[in-house]
Design a protein around this motif. Structure first.
Motif, short mmCIF file in Angstrom:
data_model
loop_
_atom_site.label_atom_id
_atom_site.label_comp_id
_atom_site.label_asym_id
_atom_site.label_seq_id
_atom_site.Cartn_x
_atom_site.Cartn_y
_atom_site.Cartn_z
N ALA A 1 1.02 -0.82 0.00
CA ALA A 1 -0.54 0.34 -0.25
C ALA A 1 0.91 1.40 0.14
O ALA A 1 0.49 2.39 -0.98
CB ALA A 1 -0.44 0.22 1.07
N ALA A 2 1.92 1.40 0.65
CA ALA A 2 2.42 2.25 1.45
C ALA A 2 3.81 2.93 -0.55
O ALA A 2 3.60 3.55 -0.93
CB ALA A 2 4.24 2.25 1.70
N ALA A 3 3.97 1.50 -1.26
CA ALA A 3 4.75 1.68 -2.62
C ALA A 3 3.67 2.78 -3.56
O ALA A 3 4.16 3.20 -4.49
CB ALA A 3 5.19 0.41 -2.89
N ILE B 1 10.73 6.39 4.44
CA ILE B 1 11.14 6.98 3.27
C ILE B 1 10.48 8.59 2.88
O ILE B 1 9.40 8.79 3.45
CB ILE B 1 9.63 5.33 2.50
CG1 ILE B 1 10.16 4.16 2.50
CG2 ILE B 1 9.70 6.27 0.79
CD1 ILE B 1 8.82 3.82 2.40
N GLU B 2 11.94 8.61 2.44
CA GLU B 2 11.74 9.82 2.14
C GLU B 2 10.94 10.01 0.83
O GLU B 2 11.20 9.91 -0.02
CB GLU B 2 12.57 10.89 2.43
CG GLU B 2 12.67 12.63 1.96
CD GLU B 2 12.82 13.08 1.16
OE1 GLU B 2 13.63 12.67 0.29
OE2 GLU B 2 12.29 13.80 0.56
N GLU C 1 11.31 1.42 -2.73
CA GLU C 1 12.57 1.88 -3.13
C GLU C 1 13.02 3.04 -2.61
O GLU C 1 12.25 3.97 -2.05
CB GLU C 1 12.47 2.50 -4.83
CG GLU C 1 13.57 2.60 -5.27
CD GLU C 1 13.76 2.72 -6.73
OE1 GLU C 1 13.95 2.04 -7.82
OE2 GLU C 1 13.50 4.12 -7.24
N ASN C 2 14.60 3.40 -2.47
CA ASN C 2 14.86 4.12 -1.49
C ASN C 2 14.93 4.44 0.47
O ASN C 2 14.10 5.08 0.58
CB ASN C 2 14.50 6.11 -2.00
CG ASN C 2 15.82 5.97 -3.56
OD1 ASN C 2 16.81 4.87 -3.13
ND2 ASN C 2 14.65 6.33 -4.33
N LEU D 1 6.13 4.22 -6.12
CA LEU D 1 7.43 4.04 -6.03
C LEU D 1 7.72 2.38 -5.91
O LEU D 1 6.57 1.47 -5.55
CB LEU D 1 8.50 4.24 -4.43
CG LEU D 1 8.53 5.70 -3.73
CD1 LEU D 1 8.83 6.21 -3.05
CD2 LEU D 1 9.05 6.61 -5.25
N PRO D 2 8.52 1.77 -6.93
CA PRO D 2 8.22 0.69 -6.96
C PRO D 2 8.74 -0.17 -5.70
O PRO D 2 9.74 0.13 -4.60
CB PRO D 2 9.85 0.04 -8.38
CG PRO D 2 10.56 1.24 -7.99
CD PRO D 2 9.56 2.29 -8.17
N LEU D 3 8.70 -1.47 -5.36
CA LEU D 3 8.68 -2.26 -4.77
C LEU D 3 9.92 -2.69 -4.69
O LEU D 3 10.39 -3.52 -6.18
CB LEU D 3 7.81 -3.54 -3.98
CG LEU D 3 7.10 -3.55 -2.86
CD1 LEU D 3 5.46 -4.28 -3.38
CD2 LEU D 3 6.69 -2.89 -2.05
#
Lengths: 412, 412
Positions: A79-81, A139-140, A122-123, A86-88
């Motif tokens: 859900a966050a990605a 994650i920023e 990612e990141n 952002l890609p997982l």
């Protein structure tokens, strides 16, 4: 700086478990000079992505708890990605940690579970979890931060303290980092506020938090100048005297055990209406065995007579809830234990057993100290059974504190 | 049917008080066949109106708690009226009730406070509050419902039960109104699920809720056909036998007190490592004085020797945490109290005091019954101090239950 909190988990939204995260994190953030503007609880399902997305872009920091485990309803990483677009990504170092956590628990790591828990957006800055398999992450994106934490408090709380606080301090500056937590017993919140708030503000306190629980109020203070600590402490002591029992965030029972241990004093209890709550609270404190030696729960009159040598005539003449019986219990406990102090309580917890003369909520307490006369107190705490027990234990443990510290005892 | 919950109040969002409303209402709604889809906590300020507005129009029912008092930060009535675009209207009958509530509390009603609490959105169904001055309300608009409830649980919970449940039942129909709450001790949630879930579904259970707490799991079942109750109970008894301790939503200590009272059995306790928690739990039950007569908290070896006649040689030969000492404590308690049953516990709660042979978490329990040999049990509950105390008390109180009900005791 806006902070939002999102709690996920079927067990919370369905009411199987209390949500303790808001209370924990709000209290932690207080000392980082942060406030939660909005907290939301969502199930593990569809709404999570939308809720994260909305919160993330309108806040500086969004904290999400739960949903980081290996099972099919653990959807926070996905859900966050999706919410942040952002890609997982597979994190090999996470995979290693997850495997070693399973091994530490004596479990052959299931490959699918390791796999699932090794993907993060990612990141991500990965947060280690020494108490479980689910890592956390920060994650920023575009000046907004998302913090993902595991759901079980015994995993979340150490991760917060070990990983998030240091990160927070390097990312967000607060001048108001000096803190003081004090507790005051037997004074209503409104009286405390009236008595001290303006003085504290004049002394440089920038944030004051009040927290009332049965029989006491906690005050949490945040301020800029570390040199002000002494002055603030002095103000509090002047305002509340002996009713102020800690300036160091201790519980009442911790204060009793710590001070009695320092003076090598032994304590015994003789409980009727509290049924063991007083000894239970004292023995919640690690190291209490150095202080607390003997407790009696003399719930029946026979027990008071045989164990504490209460004169059986008292029950027919003045009754079990009386000054005489409380004092006899305190004396009996002192003599039978050889302790330096004893505390006795006898009262009517209800809901049955009250009379017009001795209603539910009435209690007599007595405190004994070797070589001194016994002192006794009549109090009236009309409330439900459990609150009554709590209030009586609070007043009684405070009598122990005052006696141990050679403070003035309340008037009899 | 979508339900949302909004909790308002600075004390909750700042973490001064735990938010117990979600847990309470989710559990209440379970039995009305309702589920909360989203819960939000907001401060008392600006966001409330927007949050109510969004929730109201996307849900069938939105429940708001808090913010109904008289002070300047009590803004729920105003926010609700603005969110639903309804005028605030003076309710004379509310004004009367608020005044009489102040009078009942022995307070001269301040006119501004009465005034403020007497306004509600137009067409509100007013909910009475016998425990405080703040009335609640239910407001309908375009097929959506808003329920306003006071913040303090001791006001909210009676109002919910007395006013909202009957209203709910006439407005929302559910066929699944038959319910059963059972509790199982000493079996992990996952084992329970595997053993019974498919059978329960075959038997017509439509909703199953699990709730795990230290040492036990609660199962809440919802079903259509009242005639199925017997069959479901039978299935649960077959699956869990004596580990199932209630089919009637009772606590473990309630079951012990109720059954001992029915059989006129008296109970005594002799506690070391639990420090009074066992007697405290037993005496939380109203009427426990008919059963529980004597408790000892023999925290020191000297107390075990002098009060329970434990042979002093045992401490040097086998140590305080041993079968021999637990059994001697149980025997001593039985003899000194004259009770029918006694329960004794001695263990190492930690964090200090463990050794390689006797680590933190080790405990010996013994149960005595008049005219029968004492039985004793070694258990290992490695955890933090408070969880250890809880798990030991749970195992011990369950021994009492099994003995009182003449069930098989666990193997020694």
């Amino acid at each position: 700086m806006r902070i939002e909190l999102i709690n996920t988990g079927t067990e919370i939204i369905l009411g199987y478990k209390p949500n303790t995260h808001l209370e924990f994190l709000a209290n932690q953030l207080f000392f980082l000079d942060g406030k939660i503007a909005l907290q939301q609880t969502v199930g593990d399902g569809d709404e999570l992505k939308e809720v994260i997305k909305t919160s993330f872009y309108r806040s500086t920091v969004t904290i999400v708890t739960g949903g980081l485990g290996p099972t099919s309803d653990d959807l926070t990483r996905e859900a966050a990605a999706a919410a942040l677009n952002l890609p997982l990504v597979f994190y090999p170092e996470v995979s290693k940690k997850v495997k070693s956590q399973y091994e530490a628990q004596g479990i052959q790591a299931p490959e699918w579970a390791v796999q699932k828990q090794s993907f993060f957006p990612e990141n991500s800055l990965i947060l280690e979890n020494p108490y479980g398999t689910a890592c956390g992450a920060i994650i920023e994106k575009e000046g907004h931060y998302l913090i993902l934490l595991p759901g079980p408090p015994r995993e979340l709380e150490p991760m917060w303290k070990k990983s998030v606080i240091p990160w927070w301090k390097t990312h967000f500056h607060s001048e108001k980092t000096n803190r003081l937590v004090c507790r005051i017993i037997g004074v209503p919140e409104s009286v405390i506020q009236e008595k001290i708030e303006s003085k504290l503000k004049l002394a440089g306190i920038e944030e004051i938090g009040y927290c009332e629980s049965p029989g006491e109020v906690s005050l949490r203070l945040l301020f800029k100048d570390p040199a002000a600590t002494e002055k603030i402490a002095q103000l509090l002591i002047e305002a509340f005297g002996d009713d102020l029992y800690t300036l160091e965030d201790q519980t009442l029972e911790e204060v009793v055990i710590k001070n009695a241990a320092a003076k090598n004093l032994k304590v015994a209890t003789a409980e009727s209406c509290t049924g063991g709550l007083i000894s239970n609270r004292l023995t919640d404190v690690p190291g209490s065995s150095a202080v607390f030696t003997h407790g009696w729960v003399t719930y029946s009159n026979e027990a008071k007579i045989s164990q504490l040598k209460v004169n059986s005539h008292l029950f027919s003449s003045v009754g079990a809830v009386s000054r005489e019986v409380a004092e006899a219990m305190a004396l009996g406990a002192l003599e039978a234990s050889g302790a330096d102090l004893s505390l006795a309580v006898t009262g009517i917890a209800g809901p049955q057993g009250g009379t017009p003369e001795k209603p539910v909520g009435l209690v007599w307490l007595a405190i004994g100290r070797k070589g001194k006369p016994i002192r006794s107190y009549e109090r009236f705490f009309p409330s439900d059974r459990l609150t009554f027990k709590r209030l009586v234990s609070q007043f009684g443990i405070d009598l122990l504190r005052r006696s141990i510290l050679d403070k003035n005892l309340p008037k009899c």
